[in-house]
Design a protein around this motif. Structure first.
Motif, PDB file in Angstrom:
ATOM      1  N   LEU A 152     -77.010  -2.433 -76.129  1.00 27.92           N
ATOM      2  CA  LEU A 152     -76.930  -1.016 -76.458  1.00 27.92           C
ATOM      3  C   LEU A 152     -78.085  -0.528 -77.325  1.00 27.92           C
ATOM      4  CD1 LEU A 152     -73.139  -0.984 -77.438  1.00 27.92           C
ATOM      5  CD2 LEU A 152     -74.122  -0.485 -75.195  1.00 27.92           C
ATOM      6  N   ALA A 153     -78.698  -1.410 -78.080  1.00 31.48           N
ATOM      7  CA  ALA A 153     -79.714  -1.001 -79.055  1.00 31.48           C
ATOM      8  C   ALA A 153     -80.926  -1.925 -78.951  1.00 31.48           C
ATOM      9  CB  ALA A 153     -79.124  -1.071 -80.471  1.00 31.48           C
ATOM     10  N   PRO A 154     -82.080  -1.498 -79.446  1.00 34.76           N
ATOM     11  CA  PRO A 154     -83.265  -2.351 -79.410  1.00 34.76           C
ATOM     12  C   PRO A 154     -83.125  -3.554 -80.343  1.00 34.76           C
ATOM     13  CG  PRO A 154     -83.699  -0.375 -80.694  1.00 34.76           C
ATOM     14  CD  PRO A 154     -82.365  -0.185 -80.038  1.00 34.76           C
ATOM     15  N   TYR A 155     -83.923  -4.564 -80.091  1.00 36.10           N
ATOM     16  CA  TYR A 155     -83.994  -5.716 -80.984  1.00 36.10           C
ATOM     17  C   TYR A 155     -84.816  -5.273 -82.188  1.00 36.10           C
ATOM     18  CZ  TYR A 155     -82.633  -8.041 -76.665  1.00 36.10           C
ATOM     19  OH  TYR A 155     -81.969  -8.411 -75.519  1.00 36.10           O
ATOM     20  N   TYR A 156     -84.303  -5.507 -83.367  1.00 37.92           N
ATOM     21  CA  TYR A 156     -84.969  -4.931 -84.529  1.00 37.92           C
ATOM     22  C   TYR A 156     -85.157  -5.943 -85.654  1.00 37.92           C
ATOM     23  CZ  TYR A 156     -80.430  -4.871 -86.884  1.00 37.92           C
ATOM     24  OH  TYR A 156     -79.238  -5.256 -87.453  1.00 37.92           O
ATOM     25  N   PHE A 157     -86.064  -5.590 -86.566  1.00 39.45           N
ATOM     26  CA  PHE A 157     -86.334  -6.371 -87.768  1.00 39.45           C
ATOM     27  C   PHE A 157     -86.512  -5.377 -88.910  1.00 39.45           C
ATOM     28  CE2 PHE A 157     -89.309  -8.000 -90.887  1.00 39.45           C
ATOM     29  CZ  PHE A 157     -88.828  -9.275 -91.139  1.00 39.45           C
ATOM     30  N   ASP A 158     -85.977  -5.711 -90.066  1.00 38.26           N
ATOM     31  CA  ASP A 158     -86.100  -4.779 -91.187  1.00 38.26           C
ATOM     32  C   ASP A 158     -86.038  -5.536 -92.505  1.00 38.26           C
ATOM     33  OD1 ASP A 158     -86.248  -2.039 -92.234  1.00 38.26           O
ATOM     34  OD2 ASP A 158     -84.233  -2.424 -92.970  1.00 38.26           O
ATOM     35  N   ASN A 159     -87.074  -5.404 -93.315  1.00 33.00           N
ATOM     36  CA  ASN A 159     -87.030  -5.857 -94.710  1.00 33.00           C
ATOM     37  C   ASN A 159     -87.902  -4.922 -95.537  1.00 33.00           C
ATOM     38  OD1 ASN A 159     -89.721  -6.706 -94.381  1.00 33.00           O
ATOM     39  ND2 ASN A 159     -89.231  -8.883 -94.310  1.00 33.00           N
ATOM     40  N   GLU A 160     -88.194  -5.292 -96.786  1.00 30.26           N
ATOM     41  CA  GLU A 160     -88.926  -4.370 -97.647  1.00 30.26           C
ATOM     42  C   GLU A 160     -90.372  -4.161 -97.215  1.00 30.26           C
ATOM     43  OE1 GLU A 160     -88.705  -8.319-100.010  1.00 30.26           O
ATOM     44  OE2 GLU A 160     -87.603  -7.254 -98.435  1.00 30.26           O
ATOM     45  N   LEU A 161     -90.902  -5.066 -96.397  1.00 26.36           N
ATOM     46  CA  LEU A 161     -92.287  -4.949 -95.942  1.00 26.36           C
ATOM     47  C   LEU A 161     -92.406  -4.220 -94.608  1.00 26.36           C
ATOM     48  CD1 LEU A 161     -95.316  -5.696 -96.054  1.00 26.36           C
ATOM     49  CD2 LEU A 161     -94.710  -7.890 -94.995  1.00 26.36           C
ATOM     50  N   ILE A 162     -91.579  -4.579 -93.642  1.00 27.44           N
ATOM     51  CA  ILE A 162     -91.754  -4.099 -92.264  1.00 27.44           C
ATOM     52  C   ILE A 162     -90.428  -3.670 -91.655  1.00 27.44           C
ATOM     53  CG2 ILE A 162     -92.160  -4.954 -89.897  1.00 27.44           C
ATOM     54  CD1 ILE A 162     -94.576  -6.404 -90.888  1.00 27.44           C
ATOM     55  N   SER A 163     -90.486  -2.593 -90.881  1.00 28.34           N
ATOM     56  CA  SER A 163     -89.391  -2.198 -89.997  1.00 28.34           C
ATOM     57  C   SER A 163     -89.962  -2.193 -88.582  1.00 28.34           C
ATOM     58  CB  SER A 163     -88.871  -0.802 -90.355  1.00 28.34           C
ATOM     59  OG  SER A 163     -88.339  -0.782 -91.662  1.00 28.34           O
ATOM     60  N   ALA A 164     -89.318  -2.916 -87.676  1.00 23.17           N
ATOM     61  CA  ALA A 164     -89.849  -3.041 -86.321  1.00 23.17           C
ATOM     62  C   ALA A 164     -88.712  -3.060 -85.314  1.00 23.17           C
ATOM     63  CB  ALA A 164     -90.680  -4.318 -86.195  1.00 23.17           C
ATOM     64  N   ASN A 165     -89.021  -2.647 -84.091  1.00 21.36           N
ATOM     65  CA  ASN A 165     -88.026  -2.752 -83.028  1.00 21.36           C
ATOM     66  C   ASN A 165     -88.726  -2.913 -81.681  1.00 21.36           C
ATOM     67  OD1 ASN A 165     -87.986   0.012 -81.440  1.00 21.36           O
ATOM     68  ND2 ASN A 165     -88.170   0.542 -83.628  1.00 21.36           N
ATOM     69  N   ILE A 166     -88.041  -3.629 -80.789  1.00 17.72           N
ATOM     70  CA  ILE A 166     -88.516  -3.839 -79.419  1.00 17.72           C
ATOM     71  C   ILE A 166     -87.422  -3.401 -78.466  1.00 17.72           C
ATOM     72  CG2 ILE A 166     -89.395  -5.489 -77.730  1.00 17.72           C
ATOM     73  CD1 ILE A 166     -89.969  -7.400 -79.969  1.00 17.72           C
ATOM     74  N   GLN A 167     -87.803  -2.717 -77.432  1.00 13.20           N
ATOM     75  CA  GLN A 167     -86.849  -2.395 -76.382  1.00 13.20           C
ATOM     76  C   GLN A 167     -87.533  -2.476 -75.028  1.00 13.20           C
ATOM     77  OE1 GLN A 167     -85.580   1.814 -76.565  1.00 13.20           O
ATOM     78  NE2 GLN A 167     -86.992   1.987 -78.287  1.00 13.20           N
ATOM     79  N   GLN A 168     -86.764  -2.798 -74.027  1.00 16.21           N
ATOM     80  CA  GLN A 168     -87.308  -2.845 -72.674  1.00 16.21           C
ATOM     81  C   GLN A 168     -87.445  -1.440 -72.127  1.00 16.21           C
ATOM     82  OE1 GLN A 168     -84.604  -6.133 -71.096  1.00 16.21           O
ATOM     83  NE2 GLN A 168     -86.560  -6.663 -70.162  1.00 16.21           N
ATOM     84  N   SER A 169     -88.522  -1.223 -71.395  1.00 14.80           N
ATOM     85  CA  SER A 169     -88.807   0.094 -70.841  1.00 14.80           C
ATOM     86  C   SER A 169     -88.515   0.101 -69.348  1.00 14.80           C
ATOM     87  CB  SER A 169     -90.273   0.458 -71.093  1.00 14.80           C
ATOM     88  OG  SER A 169     -90.621   1.651 -70.416  1.00 14.80           O
ATOM     89  N   THR A 170     -88.021   1.223 -68.874  1.00 17.27           N
ATOM     90  CA  THR A 170     -87.757   1.368 -67.434  1.00 17.27           C
ATOM     91  C   THR A 170     -88.979   1.911 -66.695  1.00 17.27           C
ATOM     92  OG1 THR A 170     -86.857   3.587 -67.825  1.00 17.27           O
ATOM     93  CG2 THR A 170     -85.298   1.743 -67.805  1.00 17.27           C
ATOM     94  N   ARG A 171     -90.031   2.248 -67.440  1.00 15.27           N
ATOM     95  CA  ARG A 171     -91.242   2.777 -66.841  1.00 15.27           C
ATOM     96  C   ARG A 171     -92.163   1.650 -66.390  1.00 15.27           C
ATOM     97  NH1 ARG A 171     -93.420   6.709 -71.408  1.00 15.27           N
ATOM     98  NH2 ARG A 171     -95.247   6.677 -70.017  1.00 15.27           N
ATOM     99  N   GLY A 172     -92.840   1.820 -65.289  1.00 12.50           N
ATOM    100  CA  GLY A 172     -93.811   0.847 -64.807  1.00 12.50           C
ATOM    101  C   GLY A 172     -93.181  -0.252 -63.977  1.00 12.50           C
ATOM    102  N   GLU A 173     -94.011  -1.077 -63.401  1.00 18.20           N
ATOM    103  CA  GLU A 173     -93.554  -2.182 -62.570  1.00 18.20           C
ATOM    104  C   GLU A 173     -93.464  -3.456 -63.402  1.00 18.20           C
ATOM    105  OE1 GLU A 173     -96.090  -2.592 -59.244  1.00 18.20           O
ATOM    106  OE2 GLU A 173     -95.714  -0.572 -58.462  1.00 18.20           O
TER     107      GLU A 173
END
Length: 238
Positions: A152-173
């Motif tokens: 349901l949600a992107p894969y994420y990382f969060d701490n005091e230095l970095i906030s990041a997230n990855i999600q799969q895109s439906t665009r492109g081949e």
């Protein structure tokens, strides 16, 4: 790469995702974030290690490796007992010993000491219950996160230095991903931005770091496994 107030974003295949993470890691390392003796490192060295462990690697997959690391990173933090390296049964044993000691002091008419020891016994019981409940909650979290939440949600990382997230895109081949990384300190984010621009200008071709196969080298008589690189990314400069 797209840069905005919400961070540094790339869209592409898994190689693009890995390279983006490596570039940001290199920029942070060049800024001294890994060094506890540096101003940034004094604040963020531990957080940098956490990021360096979580960021996607060339030999990993999103569904297996990054999912597991995200669940670990998102789990309930350790309680006092766990930070002390004690299992719940160890704390319960200590609580019993303290309770026995309390009765002995009461029999010796040392009421104040008996009460103090009794309170220590209660503290150990509470710490054992806390550790046990945290462990149980983590097991539930891991199962729920890996099997439900990542759908349901992107894969994420969060701490005091970095906030990041990855999600799969439906665009492109083929398999396409969106990977966004934000630096939570404004001054450091500006410095990282400048270093990423330098990489674009100076580095002709970025070589994604891959996991070394040391077992094959060790199997050859007299061969030494290749040394581990100091950095997790390599680059070729013009």
């Amino acid at each position: 790469m797209e840069e905005s107030i919400s961070g540094f974003k790339v869209r592409g295949d898994w190689g693009d995702v890995v390279e983006h993470g490596e570039r940001i890691t290199r920029a942070l390392r060049n800024a001294g974030v890994h060094d506890p003796d540096h101003d940034y490192g004094a604040r963020f060295a531990r957080a940098f290690e956490e990021w360096d462990e979580w960021r996607p690697k060339a030999h990993e997959t999103l569904e297996a490796d990054v999912s597991e690391k995200t669940a670990d990173q998102a789990s309930v933090e350790e309680g006092k007992g766990e930070r002390a390296g004690k299992e719940p049964d160890e704390d319960l044993k200590t609580a019993g010993e303290k309770l026995s000691e309390s009765y002995e002091r009461l029999e010796n008419d040392d009421a104040d000491a008996a009460v103090d020891t009794w309170k220590e016994s209660i503290d150990y019981v509470a710490r054992a219950a806390d550790s046990a409940s945290r462990k149980a909650l983590r097991r539930v979290e891991d199962t729920v996160y890996q099997n439900v939440m990542t759908q349901l949600a992107p894969y994420y990382f969060d701490n005091e230095l970095i906030s990041a997230n990855i999600q799969q895109s439906t665009r492109g081949e083929g398999e396409q991903f969106i990977f966004e990384v934000n630096i939570n300190d404004d001054a450091l984010k500006e410095e990282v931005s400048g270093r990423l621009t330098e990489f674009e200008d100076e580095i002709d071709r970025w070589h994604v770091e891959v996991e070394k196969d040391t077992e094959a080298a060790e199997a050859i008589e007299g061969a030494e496994p290749p040394p581990a690189p100091e950095d997790n990314s390599k680059a070729t400069r013009n």
